[in-house]
Design an enzyme around this catalytic site. Structure first.
Site, short mmCIF file in Angstrom:
data_model
loop_
_atom_site.label_atom_id
_atom_site.label_comp_id
_atom_site.label_asym_id
_atom_site.label_seq_id
_atom_site.Cartn_x
_atom_site.Cartn_y
_atom_site.Cartn_z
N GLY A 104 33.29 31.01 46.96
CA GLY A 104 31.90 30.80 47.36
C GLY A 104 31.14 32.11 47.45
N GLY A 106 30.25 34.87 48.99
CA GLY A 106 30.69 35.61 50.17
C GLY A 106 29.74 36.70 50.62
N ARG A 107 28.88 37.15 49.71
CA ARG A 107 27.89 38.15 50.10
C ARG A 107 26.56 37.92 49.38
NH1 ARG A 107 30.00 43.67 47.04
NH2 ARG A 107 30.83 42.67 45.18
N LYS A 126 22.16 39.86 46.78
CA LYS A 126 23.59 40.14 46.88
C LYS A 126 23.79 41.33 47.81
CE LYS A 126 27.62 41.08 43.94
NZ LYS A 126 28.08 41.22 42.53
N ASP A 265 35.46 31.70 38.38
CA ASP A 265 34.28 31.74 39.25
C ASP A 265 33.28 32.79 38.80
OD1 ASP A 265 36.56 33.39 40.33
OD2 ASP A 265 34.96 34.21 41.56
N ASP A 275 27.95 38.48 37.36
CA ASP A 275 28.84 39.22 38.26
C ASP A 275 29.40 40.49 37.62
OD1 ASP A 275 28.38 37.59 40.34
OD2 ASP A 275 30.36 36.68 40.44
#
Length: 507
Positions: A104, A106-107, A126, A265, A275
């Site tokens: 998920g 997370g940040r 982010k 992910d 990402d």
């Protein structure tokens, strides 16, 4: 904490007239996300902003400095704009080929979705603090990794490669511990959607067929509407994702980009590069190059990226089997249909990469032996670890009458000469004109890419309080195919110290 928990947010700022919120993902419900506010950075300051990304949103040129926008406060995790619905999404996934369970945001926090001249876009920050999915992490991002993501997101866009965008970096003196003590930052990211393969895996793994179907229907309705009328819309969706992923992989391989952490992910359902962590552009060409220092087995080496993408598509197909069964029992026939849906990946990747390589060679027509000519060129480059970007760029200046520009990069002159003779015959066969060919090649072979040492120089300057190099490098990377002689230093061979640079999952 889920959506119905209704956390108390700080009083929001007035919504700028340019912001028209839609927030469609928020409407999916509490099984898909947790609503919560960000944790503001103390004493925030701008590090850099992207005029290009702002233009994508249709925002005014002075958006970052307009007092009525409160942009610095909002994008550093402070009170959001009115009608924003901050939330962290839940997903799961395979990391380094192993099931990692629930993951998920997370940040990261999705501030919401806005209407833009280019269609609905999601705004995400982010580094905005802990979420229920932080898994013991601090929820923060550091200046180092934020600069890397900001610059590479924009660099990839201007290279013509599908990617999430980066609107801004906000910095702060807030200390954050990684391998050493660093300072915090927040990147604002932009994309039509941040849905990943892992979102589908999450609901499939946890036995939530209603939510799995809702997610797929959401993606089809808003991002793949052509799939709605297919005999099996979910198989059609899987095939569409496979095709987009194939094109993305061909683009990565053609430009010499290594992602470094191709977990399920970290693959976008829209076929976007997403990402940016331990990424890298190839310097000396090594097909086995592993850019992620944390990847001890070399799973995500440059040459393995296309195969990993296919592996990830199989994981997505597995997650979608209950959907492809169309409400019936998952049978062997269901699996066959899923495999059939991802099969086009192979041909699309091969065909797209061949077209990219033909363009990089400056060929205006297609012949059956073009791929062999390209493969032999790559093998020649690999044998001598020729600089990937410089060698392709110099090839545009090559001619039988003046081979020196690129020939000088090879110690094995006979091997180069043999290949160059074949290349010359191929060019002659289509009546190629050197000047025209060179122009074509310079439109697809960049002069400037975000090499690790360029990024490192910008990071070191920024850590010392000088953000000028980050902003300067952004401007150079916005025109990667132009000569820009005034910035030629950014296109030179990497210095010796660049070989000692390491990037890992903390990057």
């Amino acid at each position: 904490m889920h959506a119905d928990s209704s956390p108390v947010l700080d009083r929001p700022h007035s919504k700028p007239a340019a912001l028209r919120w839609r927030n469609r993902y928020a409407a999916l419900g509490p099984a898909f996300h947790t609503r919560l506010p960000a944790q503001a950075l103390p004493q925030p300051h701008w590090v850099a902003t992207s005029d290009s990304a702002a233009a994508l949103l249709g925002w005014p040129a002075d958006w970052a400095d307009r007092p009525d926008w409160h942009a610095l406060e909002v994008l550093s995790g402070g009170p959001p704009w009115e009608d924003s619905e901050p939330l962290a999404t839940v997903y799961s996934g395979h990391q380094f080929g192993v099931w990692a369970g629930q993951l998920g945001d997370g940040r990261a926090l999705l501030l919401g979705e806005i209407d833009t001249p280019n269609g609905p876009m999601e705004l995400q920050i982010k580094g905005g603090g802990r979420t229920p999915y932080s898994r013991m992490g601090d929820g923060r991002a550091v200046l180092r990794s934020s600069i890397r993501e900001f610059l590479c997101s924009e660099a990839m866009h201007h290279l013509g490669i599908p990617t999430t965008r980066a609107l801004a970096i906000v910095g702060s003196a807030l200390p954050v511990r990684r391998e050493t003590m660093e300072t915090a930052a927040v990147v604002t990211r932009v994309a039509p959607s941040f849905v990943r393969f892992g979102h589908f895996e999450h609901f499939a793994h946890h036995g939530l067929p209603t939510e799995l179907r809702a997610l797929a229907d959401f993606v089809i309705e808003h991002h793949y509407p052509a799939c709605r009328d297919a005999t099996n819309p979910y198989a059609a969706l899987l095939e569409a994702v496979a095709r987009r992923t194939a094109v993305l992989m061909a683009d990565w391989q053609a430009v010499g980009f290594c992602h470094g952490v191709m977990n399920t992910d970290n693959l976008s359902i829209l076929g976007l590069t997403i990402d940016y962590g331990p990424f890298g552009f190839l310097d000396g060409f090594d097909p086995g190059h592993v850019c992620n220092h944390s990847d001890h087995q070399g799973r995500y080496a440059y040459a393995r990226q296309p195969g990993v993408a296919l592996w990830n598509l199989h994981a997505l197909a597995q997650a979608m089997l209950p959907l492809i069964a169309m409400g019936g029992e998952v049978t062997e026939a269901t699996g066959d249909l899923a495999l059939e849906a991802i099969e086009p990946y192979k041909a699309v990747f091969a065909g797209t990469l061949e077209a990219r390589l033909r363009g990089k060679l400056g060929l205006a027509t297609a012949r059956d032996d073009d791929r062999q000519l390209a493969d032999d060129w790559l093998a020649l480059m690999a044998a001598e670890r020729a600089d990937y970007t410089i060698t392709w760029r110099r090839l545009a200046r090559h001619s039988p009458a003046d081979p020196g520009a690129v020939r000088d990069l090879f110690l094995d002159r006979p091997a180069f000469d043999a290949w160059a003779e074949r290349y010359a015959r191929r060019l002659a066969a289509e009546g190629s004109i050197d000047a025209e060919r060179g122009e074509r090649m310079n439109r697809v072979n960049p002069k400037f890419v975000l090499r690790n040492h360029l990024c490192e120089n910008a990071i070191r300057a920024a850590q010392a309080g000088d953000f000028g190099e980050t902003r300067h490098l952004l401007k150079v990377l916005e025109r990667p195919y132009d000569e820009q002689p005034e910035h030629s230093a950014c296109a030179e061979f990497p210095p010796d110290w660049a070989q000692t640079l390491e990037v890992s999952c903390s990057s």
